[in-house]
Scaffold this motif. Structure first.
Motif, mmCIF file in Angstrom:
data_model
loop_
_atom_site.group_PDB
_atom_site.id
_atom_site.type_symbol
_atom_site.label_atom_id
_atom_site.label_comp_id
_atom_site.label_asym_id
_atom_site.label_seq_id
_atom_site.Cartn_x
_atom_site.Cartn_y
_atom_site.Cartn_z
ATOM 1 N N TYR A 250 0.856 -1.176 0.000
ATOM 2 C CA TYR A 250 0.000 0.000 0.000
ATOM 3 C C TYR A 250 0.896 1.231 0.000
ATOM 4 O O TYR A 250 2.116 1.124 0.177
ATOM 5 N N ALA B 296 -3.191 -0.212 -2.602
ATOM 6 C CA ALA B 296 -4.107 0.554 -1.752
ATOM 7 C C ALA B 296 -3.477 1.895 -1.410
ATOM 8 O O ALA B 296 -2.251 2.055 -1.465
ATOM 9 N N ILE C 275 -3.498 5.009 1.577
ATOM 10 C CA ILE C 275 -3.886 5.515 2.890
ATOM 11 C C ILE C 275 -3.681 7.023 2.887
ATOM 12 O O ILE C 275 -2.608 7.508 2.517
ATOM 13 N N THR D 125 -7.672 -0.170 -3.457
ATOM 14 C CA THR D 125 -8.415 0.049 -2.219
ATOM 15 C C THR D 125 -8.124 1.440 -1.681
ATOM 16 O O THR D 125 -6.973 1.886 -1.681
ATOM 17 N N VAL E 137 -8.232 3.869 1.574
ATOM 18 C CA VAL E 137 -8.331 3.897 3.038
ATOM 19 C C VAL E 137 -8.255 5.359 3.468
ATOM 20 O O VAL E 137 -7.192 5.873 3.826
ATOM 21 N N THR F 20 -17.184 3.536 4.337
ATOM 22 C CA THR F 20 -16.455 2.741 5.315
ATOM 23 C C THR F 20 -14.993 2.675 4.893
ATOM 24 O O THR F 20 -14.677 2.856 3.715
ATOM 25 N N TYR F 21 -14.111 2.439 5.836
ATOM 26 C CA TYR F 21 -12.691 2.305 5.525
ATOM 27 C C TYR F 21 -12.044 1.415 6.583
ATOM 28 O O TYR F 21 -12.605 1.210 7.673
ATOM 29 N N ASP F 22 -10.899 0.885 6.271
ATOM 30 C CA ASP F 22 -10.190 -0.023 7.167
ATOM 31 C C ASP F 22 -9.489 0.781 8.267
ATOM 32 O O ASP F 22 -8.406 1.341 8.046
ATOM 33 N N ARG F 23 -10.076 0.829 9.439
ATOM 34 C CA ARG F 23 -9.520 1.638 10.526
ATOM 35 C C ARG F 23 -8.179 1.101 11.020
ATOM 36 O O ARG F 23 -7.304 1.877 11.426
ATOM 37 N N ASP F 24 -8.012 -0.204 11.002
ATOM 38 C CA ASP F 24 -6.743 -0.778 11.463
ATOM 39 C C ASP F 24 -5.607 -0.431 10.509
ATOM 40 O O ASP F 24 -4.501 -0.074 10.939
ATOM 41 N N LEU F 25 -5.867 -0.544 9.210
ATOM 42 C CA LEU F 25 -4.836 -0.203 8.231
ATOM 43 C C LEU F 25 -4.523 1.285 8.265
ATOM 44 O O LEU F 25 -3.373 1.696 8.068
ATOM 45 N N TYR F 26 -5.523 2.096 8.552
ATOM 46 C CA TYR F 26 -5.325 3.546 8.584
ATOM 47 C C TYR F 26 -4.296 3.959 9.641
ATOM 48 O O TYR F 26 -3.625 4.986 9.498
#
Length: 252
Positions: free
Chosen positions: A90, A165, A167, A188, A190, A202-208
């Motif tokens: 990413y 992806a 971020i 993707t 984020v 929605t988004y991936d909070r952990d990856l963020y």
């Protein structure tokens, strides 16, 4: 070893990508390593060119050679070579503002040439837009005046992004300029949605949470005092210095 100098292993990784090396076409340059270390010294210490220590060579020659290499893209090519090792699981995009010293203003304006100096709340400034890989190492830059929106950097850096992806913070929550093009390319996104969105995404909070890595890069860039405060009048030269400093980050 002086802290402004390159280690032998670092020099070995870049020496064959510099012009004027022994065995290459053209004139063999006088002591490439000393020249590169002179440029590093100037940007690390944040001094005027004329204050370079004599042991690093004549400051006029160092300045002229640095500018010549900037114009021919040498510093960018060294950076690009090192960035080939990027982790593209990413990527992250963000920007940082640096104060432009009053001596950086006043370069002769040529048609269509922007020196990337603008007036923001803190005065004259330059914004360094940066794309980083999954480990927080830089893979691309774009300069604008400090007043420019972060999306201007996205317009230049994201079309060629190879990572799977992206971020980014809320400043990049823009459908037409960021989200839709990336989604259409199968990537993707984020990015936290802005509070005024009618239908929050929605988004991936952990990856963020990994976004702090690009902030860590800016913290490694700013110890180069002549980058933390811009003294170069020409944007091309300042960007070349950013590429050199980023190359040192890769070498470390």
């Amino acid at each position: 070893m002086h802290r402004h100098a390159l280690r032998d292993d670092q020099w070995e990784r870049i020496k064959d990508h510099l012009p004027g090396r022994p065995g290459s076409v053209g004139v063999t340059a006088a002591n490439n390593r000393r020249f590169v270390e002179a440029v590093l010294y100037r940007y690390r210490a944040g001094i005027p060119w004329r204050d370079l220590p004599e042991r690093l060579g004549d400051w006029k020659n160092v300045q002229r050679r640095f500018s010549r290499w900037a114009k021919s893209g040498v510093w960018q090519r060294v950076f690009t070579h090192l960035a080939e090792d990027a982790d593209l699981e990413y990527a992250m995009i963000d920007s940082t503002i640096v104060r432009a010293h009053q001596h950086s203003a006043g370069a002769p304006k040529k048609a269509g040439e922007d020196q990337a100096i603008g007036r923001s709340r803190g005065g004259l400034s330059t914004k360094i837009h940066t794309l980083a890989d999954a480990l927080g190492n830089p893979i691309g830059f774009h300069l604008t005046g400090g007043e420019a929106h972060d999306l201007v950097g996205a317009d230049h850096l994201l079309p060629d992004m190879q990572a799977e992806a992206l971020i980014a913070d809320k400043a990049f929550d823009a459908d037409k300029r960021v989200i839709e093009p990336l989604t259409a390319a199968g990537k993707t996104v984020v990015i936290p949605p802005k509070s005024n969105r009618r239908s929050p995404r929605t988004y991936d909070r952990d990856l963020y949470k990994a976004r702090h890595l690009i902030e860590n890069f800016f913290a490694r860039l700013k110890p180069f005092r002549a980058i933390a405060t811009r003294y170069d009048k020409i944007a091309r030269n300042f960007l070349a210095a950013v590429h050199l400093a980023a190359a040192v980050v890769w070498l470390n």
